[in-house]
Design a protein around this motif. Structure first.
Motif, PDB file in Angstrom:
ATOM      1  N   ILE A   1      30.468  65.745 114.655  1.00 34.33           N
ATOM      2  CA  ILE A   1      29.750  66.275 113.495  1.00 34.33           C
ATOM      3  C   ILE A   1      30.622  67.324 112.829  1.00 34.33           C
ATOM      4  CG2 ILE A   1      27.683  67.446 112.665  1.00 34.33           C
ATOM      5  CD1 ILE A   1      26.205  66.373 115.084  1.00 34.33           C
ATOM      6  N   THR A   2      31.018  67.081 111.596  1.00 34.88           N
ATOM      7  CA  THR A   2      31.890  68.003 110.884  1.00 34.88           C
ATOM      8  C   THR A   2      31.384  68.225 109.468  1.00 34.88           C
ATOM      9  OG1 THR A   2      33.337  66.257 110.024  1.00 34.88           O
ATOM     10  CG2 THR A   2      33.893  67.171 112.183  1.00 34.88           C
ATOM     11  N   VAL A   3      31.969  69.215 108.824  1.00 34.41           N
ATOM     12  CA  VAL A   3      31.697  69.483 107.409  1.00 34.41           C
ATOM     13  C   VAL A   3      32.928  69.067 106.610  1.00 34.41           C
ATOM     14  CG1 VAL A   3      31.207  71.238 105.686  1.00 34.41           C
ATOM     15  CG2 VAL A   3      30.152  71.386 107.950  1.00 34.41           C
ATOM     16  N   ASN A   4      32.749  68.191 105.662  1.00 32.04           N
ATOM     17  CA  ASN A   4      33.849  67.776 104.797  1.00 32.04           C
ATOM     18  C   ASN A   4      33.940  68.705 103.594  1.00 32.04           C
ATOM     19  OD1 ASN A   4      34.396  65.610 106.467  1.00 32.04           O
ATOM     20  ND2 ASN A   4      33.121  64.197 105.296  1.00 32.04           N
ATOM     21  N   VAL A   5      35.137  69.125 103.276  1.00 37.88           N
ATOM     22  CA  VAL A   5      35.380  69.992 102.127  1.00 37.88           C
ATOM     23  C   VAL A   5      36.217  69.218 101.118  1.00 37.88           C
ATOM     24  CG1 VAL A   5      36.350  72.173 101.341  1.00 37.88           C
ATOM     25  CG2 VAL A   5      35.336  72.014 103.627  1.00 37.88           C
ATOM     26  N   ILE A   6      35.775  69.193  99.881  1.00 34.66           N
ATOM     27  CA  ILE A   6      36.456  68.399  98.856  1.00 34.66           C
ATOM     28  C   ILE A   6      37.565  69.221  98.204  1.00 34.66           C
ATOM     29  CG2 ILE A   6      36.173  67.125  96.706  1.00 34.66           C
ATOM     30  CD1 ILE A   6      33.266  66.672  97.488  1.00 34.66           C
ATOM     31  N   THR A   7      38.782  68.688  98.252  1.00 32.07           N
ATOM     32  CA  THR A   7      39.904  69.341  97.588  1.00 32.07           C
ATOM     33  C   THR A   7      39.650  69.436  96.081  1.00 32.07           C
ATOM     34  OG1 THR A   7      41.453  68.507  99.238  1.00 32.07           O
ATOM     35  CG2 THR A   7      42.384  69.223  97.139  1.00 32.07           C
ATOM     36  N   GLY A   8      39.950  70.599  95.514  1.00 35.15           N
ATOM     37  CA  GLY A   8      39.717  70.823  94.096  1.00 35.15           C
ATOM     38  C   GLY A   8      38.373  71.454  93.801  1.00 35.15           C
ATOM     39  N   THR A   9      37.563  71.665  94.844  1.00 41.02           N
ATOM     40  CA  THR A   9      36.250  72.281  94.650  1.00 41.02           C
ATOM     41  C   THR A   9      36.407  73.729  94.187  1.00 41.02           C
ATOM     42  OG1 THR A   9      35.242  70.903  96.368  1.00 41.02           O
ATOM     43  CG2 THR A   9      34.084  72.929  95.774  1.00 41.02           C
ATOM     44  N   ALA A  10      35.742  74.066  93.091  1.00 45.60           N
ATOM     45  CA  ALA A  10      35.715  75.449  92.610  1.00 45.60           C
ATOM     46  C   ALA A  10      34.571  76.175  93.311  1.00 45.60           C
ATOM     47  CB  ALA A  10      35.523  75.485  91.098  1.00 45.60           C
ATOM     48  N   LEU A  11      34.834  77.364  93.806  1.00 43.80           N
ATOM     49  CA  LEU A  11      33.875  78.101  94.621  1.00 43.80           C
ATOM     50  C   LEU A  11      33.322  79.304  93.871  1.00 43.80           C
ATOM     51  CD1 LEU A  11      36.005  78.038  97.881  1.00 43.80           C
ATOM     52  CD2 LEU A  11      34.116  76.516  97.283  1.00 43.80           C
ATOM     53  N   ASP A  12      32.048  79.593  94.119  1.00 44.99           N
ATOM     54  CA  ASP A  12      31.404  80.745  93.492  1.00 44.99           C
ATOM     55  C   ASP A  12      31.967  82.046  94.078  1.00 44.99           C
ATOM     56  OD1 ASP A  12      29.843  79.129  91.940  1.00 44.99           O
ATOM     57  OD2 ASP A  12      28.114  79.178  93.297  1.00 44.99           O
ATOM     58  N   MET A  13      31.856  83.103  93.313  1.00 45.51           N
ATOM     59  CA  MET A  13      32.373  84.391  93.738  1.00 45.51           C
ATOM     60  C   MET A  13      31.457  85.079  94.754  1.00 45.51           C
ATOM     61  SD  MET A  13      35.229  84.680  92.156  1.00 45.51           S
ATOM     62  CE  MET A  13      35.578  86.403  92.528  1.00 45.51           C
TER      63      MET A  13
END
Length: 267
Positions: free
Chosen positions: A129-141
């Motif tokens: 069980i993992t969390v996938n992180v999408i490359t290029g995702t803009a993150l909130d401050m």
């Protein structure tokens, strides 16, 4: 002469100056005027005139005792900036891969853009069980761990417009809707040396930690992240994940030439 034609011809005097500067770079040591002139294939009097301008620009300096010439402070700064720009991502990618291997959690790398932090790479752990992180995702401050890290350490004039835009969002958590609340949160990030977000990191049920990476000028240049599933992720301040993340960020900062007080504080 047209602008287009002039642009193609360039500036000959600048090219000559760079030829002399290149001789000094390749010399790998301080040099006497006659040696620079011989290596450049120019009269010493001509080389001297260019050296005067190079000294004024900070690219070259002259030892008052030996009269020998060497690279100046600005040349050294240019070199360090170039190393930082070339190496920070390459070294960062290796660092998050090593961190992933150490803690067996999803790790990621975020850099600053004009729209805020952006994920540039992530590493998947070896677990079902993992969390996938999408490359290029803009993150909130305010509601992402990396955003909080950048907000805590970047110049206020840079991050304030982005923070104020998010503060106007009615869905923002109630404890982040005023500047005193935001300042308290950022003070805690600076005190702890990392940021932790649980429950509302992009999607429900995900938790994240982020630590700052500094360059040789003492500026935050990267955020290292660890992302996990809520309830299956060690968020304890003295736990293995936080310790490993902070140590990895300090190590990468040192490799990028950072020697500031945060290093000794975090270690």
């Amino acid at each position: 002469m047209s602008d287009e034609s002039d642009g193609k011809h360039g500036v000959q005097s600048l090219e000559i100056g760079m030829d002399i500067f290149r001789v000094m770079v390749n010399g790998q040591r301080s040099m006497a005027l006659k040696d620079i002139a011989a290596a450049a294939g120019m009269p010493a009097s001509k080389v001297h005139r260019y050296l005067v301008s190079l000294i004024r620009s900070g690219l070259v300096e002259q030892d008052p005792h030996t009269s020998r010439y060497d690279l100046g402070s600005f040349a050294l700064n240019v070199g360090l900036v170039s190393i930082d720009r070339l190496d920070r991502i390459r070294l960062g990618l290796a660092a998050i891969a090593d961190l992933r291997d150490t803690i067996n959690e999803t790790t990621a790398l975020a850099v600053w853009s004009e729209h805020g932090p952006v994920i540039v790479r992530w590493e998947r752990p070896r677990r079902p069980i993992t969390v996938n992180v999408i490359t290029g995702t803009a993150l909130d401050m305010l509601t992402s761990a990396s955003g909080r890290v950048f907000a805590a350490y970047m110049a206020r004039d840079t991050v304030r417009p982005l923070i104020e835009r998010e503060m106007a969002n009615p869905e923002l958590p109630e404890d982040l809707r005023s500047w005193p609340q935001v300042e308290a949160m950022l003070d805690k990030v600076r005190h702890d040396g990392y940021a932790a977000v649980s429950g509302y990191y992009l999607v429900p049920g995900v938790e994240a930690l982020a630590a700052p990476v500094f360059n040789f000028k003492g500026e935050i240049t990267i955020a290292m992240l660890v992302v996990g599933v809520q309830g299956m992720f060690d968020m304890a301040p003295d736990g293995e994940v936080v310790r490993a993340l902070r140590a990895a960020a300090v190590n990468l900062s040192q490799r990028l030439g950072y020697t500031g007080s945060e290093v000794s504080m975090i270690l």
